[in-house]
Scaffold this motif. Structure first.
Motif, mmCIF file in Angstrom:
data_model
loop_
_atom_site.group_PDB
_atom_site.id
_atom_site.type_symbol
_atom_site.label_atom_id
_atom_site.label_comp_id
_atom_site.label_asym_id
_atom_site.label_seq_id
_atom_site.Cartn_x
_atom_site.Cartn_y
_atom_site.Cartn_z
ATOM 1 N N LEU A 413 38.474 61.543 33.147
ATOM 2 C CA LEU A 413 37.484 60.563 33.594
ATOM 3 C C LEU A 413 36.081 60.946 33.111
ATOM 4 O O LEU A 413 35.331 60.111 32.616
ATOM 5 C CB LEU A 413 37.491 60.467 35.123
ATOM 6 N N SER A 414 35.754 62.226 33.265
ATOM 7 C CA SER A 414 34.424 62.710 32.863
ATOM 8 C C SER A 414 34.232 62.569 31.358
ATOM 9 O O SER A 414 33.158 62.141 30.888
ATOM 10 C CB SER A 414 34.236 64.168 33.282
ATOM 11 N N PHE A 415 35.263 62.912 30.586
ATOM 12 C CA PHE A 415 35.158 62.827 29.128
ATOM 13 C C PHE A 415 34.934 61.383 28.684
ATOM 14 O O PHE A 415 34.044 61.098 27.874
ATOM 15 C CB PHE A 415 36.437 63.388 28.484
ATOM 16 N N ASP A 416 35.741 60.453 29.218
ATOM 17 C CA ASP A 416 35.619 59.047 28.823
ATOM 18 C C ASP A 416 34.264 58.472 29.239
ATOM 19 O O ASP A 416 33.628 57.729 28.482
ATOM 20 C CB ASP A 416 36.740 58.219 29.463
ATOM 21 N N SER A 417 33.822 58.831 30.438
ATOM 22 C CA SER A 417 32.534 58.337 30.909
ATOM 23 C C SER A 417 31.386 58.889 30.065
ATOM 24 O O SER A 417 30.454 58.163 29.693
ATOM 25 C CB SER A 417 32.331 58.707 32.377
ATOM 26 N N ASP A 418 31.465 60.185 29.746
ATOM 27 C CA ASP A 418 30.413 60.802 28.917
ATOM 28 C C ASP A 418 30.368 60.182 27.527
ATOM 29 O O ASP A 418 29.281 59.995 26.954
ATOM 30 C CB ASP A 418 30.646 62.310 28.805
ATOM 31 N N GLN A 419 31.543 59.855 26.964
ATOM 32 C CA GLN A 419 31.587 59.224 25.642
ATOM 33 C C GLN A 419 30.852 57.889 25.656
ATOM 34 O O GLN A 419 30.075 57.575 24.748
ATOM 35 C CB GLN A 419 33.045 58.998 25.222
ATOM 36 N N LEU A 420 31.131 57.095 26.696
ATOM 37 C CA LEU A 420 30.473 55.787 26.792
ATOM 38 C C LEU A 420 28.976 55.947 27.037
ATOM 39 O O LEU A 420 28.160 55.237 26.441
ATOM 40 C CB LEU A 420 31.096 54.972 27.925
ATOM 41 N N MET A 421 28.600 56.877 27.902
ATOM 42 C CA MET A 421 27.185 57.068 28.211
ATOM 43 C C MET A 421 26.413 57.537 26.985
ATOM 44 O O MET A 421 25.253 57.164 26.784
ATOM 45 C CB MET A 421 27.028 58.082 29.349
ATOM 46 N N GLU A 422 27.049 58.328 26.152
ATOM 47 C CA GLU A 422 26.403 58.782 24.924
ATOM 48 C C GLU A 422 26.105 57.608 23.995
ATOM 49 O O GLU A 422 25.040 57.529 23.382
ATOM 50 C CB GLU A 422 27.294 59.805 24.218
ATOM 51 N N ARG A 423 27.080 56.659 23.917
ATOM 52 C CA ARG A 423 26.865 55.460 23.098
ATOM 53 C C ARG A 423 25.750 54.593 23.688
ATOM 54 O O ARG A 423 24.909 54.055 22.971
ATOM 55 C CB ARG A 423 28.151 54.630 23.034
ATOM 56 N N ILE A 424 25.772 54.454 25.019
ATOM 57 C CA ILE A 424 24.791 53.596 25.687
ATOM 58 C C ILE A 424 23.375 54.113 25.487
ATOM 59 O O ILE A 424 22.441 53.345 25.240
ATOM 60 C CB ILE A 424 25.126 53.492 27.190
ATOM 61 N N ARG A 425 23.205 55.416 25.579
ATOM 62 C CA ARG A 425 21.859 55.992 25.485
ATOM 63 C C ARG A 425 21.276 55.881 24.091
ATOM 64 O O ARG A 425 20.058 56.021 23.918
ATOM 65 C CB ARG A 425 21.895 57.457 25.939
ATOM 66 N N THR A 426 22.104 55.675 23.082
ATOM 67 C CA THR A 426 21.580 55.493 21.719
ATOM 68 C C THR A 426 21.067 54.071 21.494
ATOM 69 O O THR A 426 20.358 53.826 20.515
ATOM 70 C CB THR A 426 22.675 55.798 20.673
ATOM 71 N N GLU A 427 21.427 53.153 22.378
ATOM 72 C CA GLU A 427 20.962 51.765 22.254
ATOM 73 C C GLU A 427 19.533 51.650 22.796
ATOM 74 O O GLU A 427 19.178 52.304 23.766
ATOM 75 C CB GLU A 427 21.874 50.821 23.049
ATOM 76 N N PRO A 428 18.714 50.802 22.164
ATOM 77 C CA PRO A 428 17.367 50.580 22.726
ATOM 78 C C PRO A 428 17.475 49.930 24.096
ATOM 79 O O PRO A 428 18.264 48.999 24.289
ATOM 80 C CB PRO A 428 16.716 49.627 21.709
ATOM 81 N N PRO A 429 16.715 50.426 25.090
ATOM 82 C CA PRO A 429 16.836 49.884 26.453
ATOM 83 C C PRO A 429 16.351 48.429 26.526
ATOM 84 O O PRO A 429 15.226 48.116 26.157
ATOM 85 C CB PRO A 429 15.952 50.814 27.282
ATOM 86 N N LYS A 430 17.234 47.558 26.995
ATOM 87 C CA LYS A 430 16.905 46.148 27.185
ATOM 88 C C LYS A 430 17.275 45.762 28.613
ATOM 89 O O LYS A 430 18.288 46.227 29.142
ATOM 90 C CB LYS A 430 17.678 45.265 26.196
ATOM 91 N N ILE A 431 16.479 44.907 29.198
ATOM 92 C CA ILE A 431 16.687 44.501 30.586
ATOM 93 C C ILE A 431 17.112 43.033 30.627
ATOM 94 O O ILE A 431 16.519 42.187 29.956
ATOM 95 C CB ILE A 431 15.403 44.705 31.426
ATOM 96 N N ASN A 432 18.144 42.748 31.423
ATOM 97 C CA ASN A 432 18.631 41.379 31.586
ATOM 98 C C ASN A 432 18.002 40.769 32.841
ATOM 99 O O ASN A 432 18.033 41.367 33.913
ATOM 100 C CB ASN A 432 20.157 41.382 31.737
ATOM 101 N N SER A 433 17.419 39.586 32.705
ATOM 102 C CA SER A 433 16.780 38.928 33.846
ATOM 103 C C SER A 433 17.142 37.452 33.849
ATOM 104 O O SER A 433 17.754 36.936 32.908
ATOM 105 C CB SER A 433 15.256 39.103 33.784
ATOM 106 N N ASP A 434 16.745 36.770 34.929
ATOM 107 C CA ASP A 434 17.056 35.344 35.037
ATOM 108 C C ASP A 434 16.440 34.548 33.893
ATOM 109 O O ASP A 434 17.072 33.635 33.350
ATOM 110 C CB ASP A 434 16.526 34.790 36.365
ATOM 111 N N LEU A 435 15.212 34.873 33.533
ATOM 112 C CA LEU A 435 14.505 34.104 32.506
ATOM 113 C C LEU A 435 14.657 34.699 31.108
ATOM 114 O O LEU A 435 14.228 34.077 30.125
ATOM 115 C CB LEU A 435 13.023 33.992 32.868
#
Length: 484
Positions: A413-435
């Motif tokens: 579980l930790s390995f799979d979660s860390d793999q995904l989190m590593e990919r996520i952190r390389t993406e530029p942070p974007k926020i989803n909102s209503d508008l």
């Protein structure tokens, strides 16, 4: 538009009987299109297959084209013939008034009491009555009687549940249609195959009676984080078994919201065994429930909403919604939600999707955890969260099948979660909102990548070019109407 242009420019004099015949054809076509669409669904599209943009547009043009051509032609031709020399445009007002009244009748009244095919049969019956009583068409008495009889018999037959179910059942291959109903939210159908009951909203699956793995993950990942959860809020998918899994914690109360209350009203006829006794059903959108009930607090809030494939569903993945949930969590409360993008390896579109959702959650909650599994499950809370699901299970006396130490291991579980989190952190942070529904657009890109085409991009470019070309070509008066 093509029909109207042809009708307005036609110099051929059409006899009244011929024009009335076109009107009868126009009143009959919607029923024919409805039945043709069922046959197209049955024989041309694979079960569960979502046709691409080109296929969808082609199907719509071929089915609706004859109706649109006849309707446009008839209005323009009759307007030109009847009001020759009249410049006040009163016939346009009359047409708009008719559309307004019809829209009110359908959207405000008929949609709540009749199925689509019944509404179309009323259209055919009303057209027949007007032709016979007002215009004395057809000329022969026998033909008039046959036309009125056909409209009346068809309407009565389509009021019978067995007839409608038999017709709608053609949509589903290898499944027995138990019940079909057109609600204000879409066509809701319940089917059965090998003892398994499933529900479809506009041919898209919304719940399954035996989706045990998904139900366990959506409930237990979150509930196990709390030492003694006493109050739950479930947003969607209660009849699939999620509510039953929640009942294993013996909470004081369970609130279950469903945006389309007909899913619950019809579903309880076939899936009532999956509901705990003390569940309270709330027939409204979960977000609306939280807005109008500011004082309620929950230990666990579980959102099992559909993926953000529409702006409507995107509302359950925005910063505003997460803030609303946060205000309704009791101290130490946990929020759980899912995205269908799953697995330890995901493509670029899936990585962007998870990244947007993760960064939006971190705007509201102090701790956010991503657990890959049947779906990608997000847990959010202001209290610390643990990936040690097997260890948490040992502390709780909850009976599970798939979320179980025999199937789960902390290191994996930790390995799979860390793999995904590593990919996520390389993406530029974007926020989803209503508008700014970034997750909605990202989900559309992911769907397009699965289809292996760029239909949306191409159609967007072509649409923009066509708009600009016409804007340049039109004269000032037409240009103003066009922009409006």
């Amino acid at each position: 538009a093509t029909g109207a242009r042809t009708g307005a420019g036609s110099r051929v004099k059409i006899p009244l009987n011929r024009a009335l015949g076109i009107l009868l054809f126009t009143g009959t076509l919607p029923l024919i299109i409805y039945l043709a669409l069922i046959l197209v669904t049955r024989f041309l599209f694979l079960p569960g297959y979502e046709p691409g943009m080109l296929t969808s547009i082609t199907t719509m043009v071929l089915l609706a084209g004859p109706l649109a051509l006849c309707s446009g032609f008839l209005f323009a031709y009759v307007s030109k013939s009847v009001v020759r020399g009249k410049t006040d445009g009163s016939y346009y007002r009359l047409d708009s008034l008719g559309s307004l009244l019809a829209g009110f009748m359908f959207g405000g009244i008929l949609v709540f009491f009749l199925d689509n095919v019944q509404v179309l049969s009323i259209l055919f019956l009303v057209t027949s009555l007007i032709l016979v009583l007002v215009f004395a068409y057809p000329q022969k008495a026998v033909s008039k009687t046959m036309l009125l009889s056909a409209g009346t018999v068809l309407f009565i037959l389509l009021l019978l549940p067995g007839i409608r179910t038999g017709i709608e059942g053609w949509r589903f291959r290898g499944e027995k249609l138990l019940e079909s109903r057109d609600t204000a939210y879409g066509n809701l159908a319940f089917t059965e195959k090998d003892g398994q009951v499933s529900a479809y909203l506009d041919r898209n699956p919304v719940l399954s009676g035996t989706d045990l793995a998904a139900n366990e993950e959506s409930v237990h990942y979150a509930a196990l984080q709390h030492p003694a959860p006493a109050s739950f809020l479930l947003l969607g998918s209660g009849l699939s078994g999620s509510a039953w899994e929640i009942g294993k914690y013996k909470p004081d109360h369970i609130d279950y919201c469903e945006a389309d209350p007909w899913i619950f009203r019809l579903g309880t006829r076939y899936l009532a065994d999956s509901l705990p006794a003390h569940l309270r059903f709330i027939p409204m959108d979960g977000r609306k429930w939280l807005v109008i009930n500011d004082s309620v607090r929950y230990d666990v809030v579980i959102s099992v909403s559909g993926d953000p494939l529409t702006i409507g569903w995107n509302r359950f993945y925005t910063r505003e919604f997460f803030s609303l949930v946060h205000r309704h969590l009791a101290p130490g409360g946990i929020f759980s939600m899912q995205l269908s993008t799953s697995g330890s390896y995901i493509n670029d579109q899936g990585s962007e999707l998870l990244s947007i959702n993760y960064h939006t959650l971190t705007q509201v909650f102090k701790h956010v955890l991503l657990i890959p599994g049947y779906t990608s499950c997000f847990l959010a809370s202001d209290s610390p969260l643990s990936l040690d699901i097997p260890g948490l299970l040992e502390k709780q006396t909850v009976e599970t099948t798939y979320v179980h130490p025999d199937y789960m291991e902390l290191n994996r579980l930790s390995f799979d979660s860390d793999q995904l989190m590593e990919r996520i952190r390389t993406e530029p942070p974007k926020i989803n909102s209503d508008l700014r529904p970034r997750l909605f657009f990202s989900r559309l890109k992911a769907v397009e990548s699965l289809q292996g085409s760029h239909a949306m991009l191409v159609s967007g470019i072509l649409g923009a070019l066509l708009f600009l070309a016409l804007l340049i070509v039109y004269r000032p008066l037409h240009k103003g109407m066009y922009i409006s």
